[in-house]
Design a protein around this motif. Structure first.
Motif, PDB file in Angstrom:
ATOM      1  N   ALA A 297      -4.295  -5.951 -21.859  1.00 49.89           N
ATOM      2  CA  ALA A 297      -4.575  -6.399 -23.228  1.00 49.89           C
ATOM      3  C   ALA A 297      -5.979  -5.990 -23.679  1.00 49.89           C
ATOM      4  CB  ALA A 297      -4.414  -7.913 -23.319  1.00 49.89           C
ATOM      5  N   ALA A 298      -6.895  -5.860 -22.730  1.00 46.16           N
ATOM      6  CA  ALA A 298      -8.274  -5.470 -23.055  1.00 46.16           C
ATOM      7  C   ALA A 298      -8.429  -3.951 -23.153  1.00 46.16           C
ATOM      8  CB  ALA A 298      -9.235  -6.034 -22.013  1.00 46.16           C
ATOM      9  N   GLY A 299      -7.362  -3.191 -22.857  1.00 43.00           N
ATOM     10  CA  GLY A 299      -7.430  -1.752 -23.054  1.00 43.00           C
ATOM     11  C   GLY A 299      -7.303  -0.896 -21.815  1.00 43.00           C
ATOM     12  N   LEU A 300      -7.265  -1.507 -20.642  1.00 44.40           N
ATOM     13  CA  LEU A 300      -7.104  -0.714 -19.427  1.00 44.40           C
ATOM     14  C   LEU A 300      -5.641  -0.275 -19.335  1.00 44.40           C
ATOM     15  CD1 LEU A 300      -9.130   0.064 -17.215  1.00 44.40           C
ATOM     16  CD2 LEU A 300      -8.289  -1.841 -15.870  1.00 44.40           C
ATOM     17  N   LYS A 301      -5.415   0.968 -19.020  1.00 42.64           N
ATOM     18  CA  LYS A 301      -4.059   1.532 -18.971  1.00 42.64           C
ATOM     19  C   LYS A 301      -3.555   1.627 -17.545  1.00 42.64           C
ATOM     20  CE  LYS A 301      -3.946   2.034 -23.352  1.00 42.64           C
ATOM     21  NZ  LYS A 301      -3.501   0.893 -24.052  1.00 42.64           N
ATOM     22  N   GLY A 302      -2.239   1.696 -17.413  1.00 44.55           N
ATOM     23  CA  GLY A 302      -1.609   1.896 -16.123  1.00 44.55           C
ATOM     24  C   GLY A 302      -1.465   3.376 -15.836  1.00 44.55           C
ATOM     25  N   ASN A 303      -0.908   3.663 -14.704  1.00 46.37           N
ATOM     26  CA  ASN A 303      -0.645   5.047 -14.283  1.00 46.37           C
ATOM     27  C   ASN A 303       0.404   5.647 -15.197  1.00 46.37           C
ATOM     28  OD1 ASN A 303      -0.863   7.236 -12.503  1.00 46.37           O
ATOM     29  ND2 ASN A 303       0.839   6.513 -11.271  1.00 46.37           N
ATOM     30  N   GLU A 304       0.123   6.799 -15.765  1.00 46.13           N
ATOM     31  CA  GLU A 304       1.086   7.444 -16.668  1.00 46.13           C
ATOM     32  C   GLU A 304       1.988   8.373 -15.902  1.00 46.13           C
ATOM     33  OE1 GLU A 304       1.356   6.908 -20.023  1.00 46.13           O
ATOM     34  OE2 GLU A 304      -0.179   5.385 -19.844  1.00 46.13           O
TER      35      GLU A 304
ATOM     36  N   VAL B 135      -6.386  -1.963   2.968  1.00 47.28           N
ATOM     37  CA  VAL B 135      -6.531  -1.847   1.517  1.00 47.28           C
ATOM     38  C   VAL B 135      -7.715  -0.938   1.193  1.00 47.28           C
ATOM     39  CG1 VAL B 135      -7.065  -3.104  -0.606  1.00 47.28           C
ATOM     40  CG2 VAL B 135      -5.450  -4.067   1.046  1.00 47.28           C
ATOM     41  N   ILE B 136      -8.828  -1.155   1.860  1.00 51.25           N
ATOM     42  CA  ILE B 136     -10.018  -0.346   1.619  1.00 51.25           C
ATOM     43  C   ILE B 136      -9.783   1.092   2.076  1.00 51.25           C
ATOM     44  CG2 ILE B 136     -12.497  -0.119   2.039  1.00 51.25           C
ATOM     45  CD1 ILE B 136     -11.599  -2.639   0.385  1.00 51.25           C
ATOM     46  N   ARG B 137      -9.135   1.254   3.208  1.00 51.39           N
ATOM     47  CA  ARG B 137      -8.824   2.605   3.702  1.00 51.39           C
ATOM     48  C   ARG B 137      -7.899   3.341   2.734  1.00 51.39           C
ATOM     49  NH1 ARG B 137      -8.440   0.220   9.461  1.00 51.39           N
ATOM     50  NH2 ARG B 137     -10.513   0.702  10.256  1.00 51.39           N
ATOM     51  N   THR B 138      -6.905   2.640   2.201  1.00 50.83           N
ATOM     52  CA  THR B 138      -5.987   3.248   1.233  1.00 50.83           C
ATOM     53  C   THR B 138      -6.736   3.636  -0.035  1.00 50.83           C
ATOM     54  OG1 THR B 138      -4.115   1.986   2.093  1.00 50.83           O
ATOM     55  CG2 THR B 138      -3.897   2.874  -0.131  1.00 50.83           C
ATOM     56  N   ALA B 139      -7.564   2.754  -0.539  1.00 50.77           N
ATOM     57  CA  ALA B 139      -8.347   3.043  -1.745  1.00 50.77           C
ATOM     58  C   ALA B 139      -9.236   4.264  -1.538  1.00 50.77           C
ATOM     59  CB  ALA B 139      -9.178   1.834  -2.147  1.00 50.77           C
ATOM     60  N   SER B 140      -9.848   4.352  -0.381  1.00 55.51           N
ATOM     61  CA  SER B 140     -10.709   5.489  -0.066  1.00 55.51           C
ATOM     62  C   SER B 140      -9.892   6.774   0.055  1.00 55.51           C
ATOM     63  CB  SER B 140     -11.465   5.217   1.232  1.00 55.51           C
ATOM     64  OG  SER B 140     -12.251   6.326   1.580  1.00 55.51           O
ATOM     65  N   LEU B 141      -8.783   6.703   0.755  1.00 58.01           N
ATOM     66  CA  LEU B 141      -7.919   7.867   0.943  1.00 58.01           C
ATOM     67  C   LEU B 141      -7.430   8.427  -0.390  1.00 58.01           C
ATOM     68  CD1 LEU B 141      -6.228   9.635   2.971  1.00 58.01           C
ATOM     69  CD2 LEU B 141      -4.410   7.964   2.634  1.00 58.01           C
ATOM     70  N   LEU B 142      -7.110   7.536  -1.332  1.00 55.58           N
ATOM     71  CA  LEU B 142      -6.599   7.956  -2.635  1.00 55.58           C
ATOM     72  C   LEU B 142      -7.706   8.252  -3.637  1.00 55.58           C
ATOM     73  CD1 LEU B 142      -3.574   5.524  -3.004  1.00 55.58           C
ATOM     74  CD2 LEU B 142      -3.563   7.928  -2.320  1.00 55.58           C
ATOM     75  N   ASP B 143      -8.954   8.129  -3.189  1.00 56.33           N
ATOM     76  CA  ASP B 143     -10.101   8.398  -4.056  1.00 56.33           C
ATOM     77  C   ASP B 143     -10.155   7.452  -5.254  1.00 56.33           C
ATOM     78  OD1 ASP B 143     -12.425   9.813  -4.155  1.00 56.33           O
ATOM     79  OD2 ASP B 143     -11.613  11.479  -5.326  1.00 56.33           O
TER      80      ASP B 143
ATOM     81  N   MET C  53       0.819  -1.206   0.000  1.00 52.01           N
ATOM     82  CA  MET C  53       0.000   0.000   0.000  1.00 52.01           C
ATOM     83  C   MET C  53       0.860   1.267   0.000  1.00 52.01           C
ATOM     84  SD  MET C  53      -3.046  -1.074  -0.401  1.00 52.01           S
ATOM     85  CE  MET C  53      -2.306  -2.417  -1.343  1.00 52.01           C
ATOM     86  N   SER C  54       2.069   1.204   0.542  1.00 52.21           N
ATOM     87  CA  SER C  54       2.956   2.373   0.503  1.00 52.21           C
ATOM     88  C   SER C  54       3.333   2.713  -0.936  1.00 52.21           C
ATOM     89  CB  SER C  54       4.214   2.132   1.343  1.00 52.21           C
ATOM     90  OG  SER C  54       4.918   1.004   0.871  1.00 52.21           O
ATOM     91  N   ASP C  55       3.540   1.706  -1.788  1.00 52.29           N
ATOM     92  CA  ASP C  55       3.820   1.967  -3.200  1.00 52.29           C
ATOM     93  C   ASP C  55       2.602   2.549  -3.906  1.00 52.29           C
ATOM     94  OD1 ASP C  55       6.411   1.134  -3.032  1.00 52.29           O
ATOM     95  OD2 ASP C  55       6.146  -0.687  -4.247  1.00 52.29           O
ATOM     96  N   VAL C  56       1.440   2.036  -3.588  1.00 53.03           N
ATOM     97  CA  VAL C  56       0.212   2.566  -4.195  1.00 53.03           C
ATOM     98  C   VAL C  56       0.074   4.048  -3.830  1.00 53.03           C
ATOM     99  CG1 VAL C  56      -2.312   2.406  -4.269  1.00 53.03           C
ATOM    100  CG2 VAL C  56      -0.921   0.315  -4.171  1.00 53.03           C
ATOM    101  N   MET C  57       0.301   4.368  -2.569  1.00 50.21           N
ATOM    102  CA  MET C  57       0.175   5.754  -2.124  1.00 50.21           C
ATOM    103  C   MET C  57       1.240   6.650  -2.766  1.00 50.21           C
ATOM    104  SD  MET C  57      -0.846   5.112   1.856  1.00 50.21           S
ATOM    105  CE  MET C  57      -0.910   6.818   2.303  1.00 50.21           C
ATOM    106  N   ALA C  58       2.428   6.127  -2.988  1.00 51.81           N
ATOM    107  CA  ALA C  58       3.520   6.928  -3.537  1.00 51.81           C
ATOM    108  C   ALA C  58       3.453   7.088  -5.049  1.00 51.81           C
ATOM    109  CB  ALA C  58       4.862   6.302  -3.154  1.00 51.81           C
ATOM    110  N   PHE C  59       2.952   6.069  -5.758  1.00 46.91           N
ATOM    111  CA  PHE C  59       3.107   6.078  -7.207  1.00 46.91           C
ATOM    112  C   PHE C  59       1.825   6.082  -8.030  1.00 46.91           C
ATOM    113  CE2 PHE C  59       6.941   3.957  -5.524  1.00 46.91           C
ATOM    114  CZ  PHE C  59       7.863   4.930  -5.900  1.00 46.91           C
ATOM    115  N   TYR C  60       0.681   5.801  -7.448  1.00 46.14           N
ATOM    116  CA  TYR C  60      -0.553   5.741  -8.239  1.00 46.14           C
ATOM    117  C   TYR C  60      -1.366   6.996  -7.991  1.00 46.14           C
ATOM    118  CZ  TYR C  60      -4.650   3.772 -10.536  1.00 46.14           C
ATOM    119  OH  TYR C  60      -5.705   3.544 -11.386  1.00 46.14           O
ATOM    120  N   HIS C  61      -1.562   7.787  -9.029  1.00 47.28           N
ATOM    121  CA  HIS C  61      -2.184   9.100  -8.859  1.00 47.28           C
ATOM    122  C   HIS C  61      -3.479   9.281  -9.648  1.00 47.28           C
ATOM    123  CE1 HIS C  61       1.480  10.080  -6.792  1.00 47.28           C
ATOM    124  NE2 HIS C  61       2.167   9.722  -7.847  1.00 47.28           N
TER     125      HIS C  61
END
Length: 114
Positions: free
Chosen positions: A107-114, A56-64, A34-42
């Motif tokens: 492969a189905a079209g979902l992109k990663g964090n740019e 996990v749920i708290r992190t997802a909520s915090l990061l909107d 979760m520290s990587d998610v908070m640092a790198f996913y925007h």
């Protein structure tokens, strides 16, 4: 890609947040740290993880974020689904490991964090 399409792509099911079935999701990330998610996913979007705890749920909520997909057959607890519903998050679960789940979505079209 809609939440329903995401669930279908990873051979998973929506276990929480059925009302978001037709919501469009553009990006995703995969991590058990979760520290990587908070640092790198925007971006808003989807978090794929095999970490199964309330943080996990708290992190997802915090990061909107929009929702969480639990991989490797992990099952969220009732406390987790309740908190997800309170925070307007959807939850998907799949038996796929992280790498194949991420690969299928990419492969189905979902992109990663740019």
């Amino acid at each position: 890609m809609t939440v329903e399409q995401i669930a279908r792509t990873v051979d998973g099911s929506i276990v929480c947040g059925e009302k978001f079935r037709s919501k469009e999701i553009a990006t995703a990330c995969g991590s058990d740290m979760m520290s990587d998610v908070m640092a790198f996913y925007h971006d808003r979007g989807l978090l794929l993880t095999g970490l199964i705890n309330i943080q996990v749920i708290r992190t997802a909520s915090l990061l909107d974020l929009d929702g969480v997909c639990f991989v490797r057959g992990k099952k969220p607890t009732q406390e987790m689904t309740g908190l997800a519903e309170e925070n307007n998050l959807f939850i998907i679960e799949t038996d796929l490991p992280m790498f194949p789940a991420c690969g299928k979505l990419f492969a189905a079209g979902l992109k990663g964090n740019e």
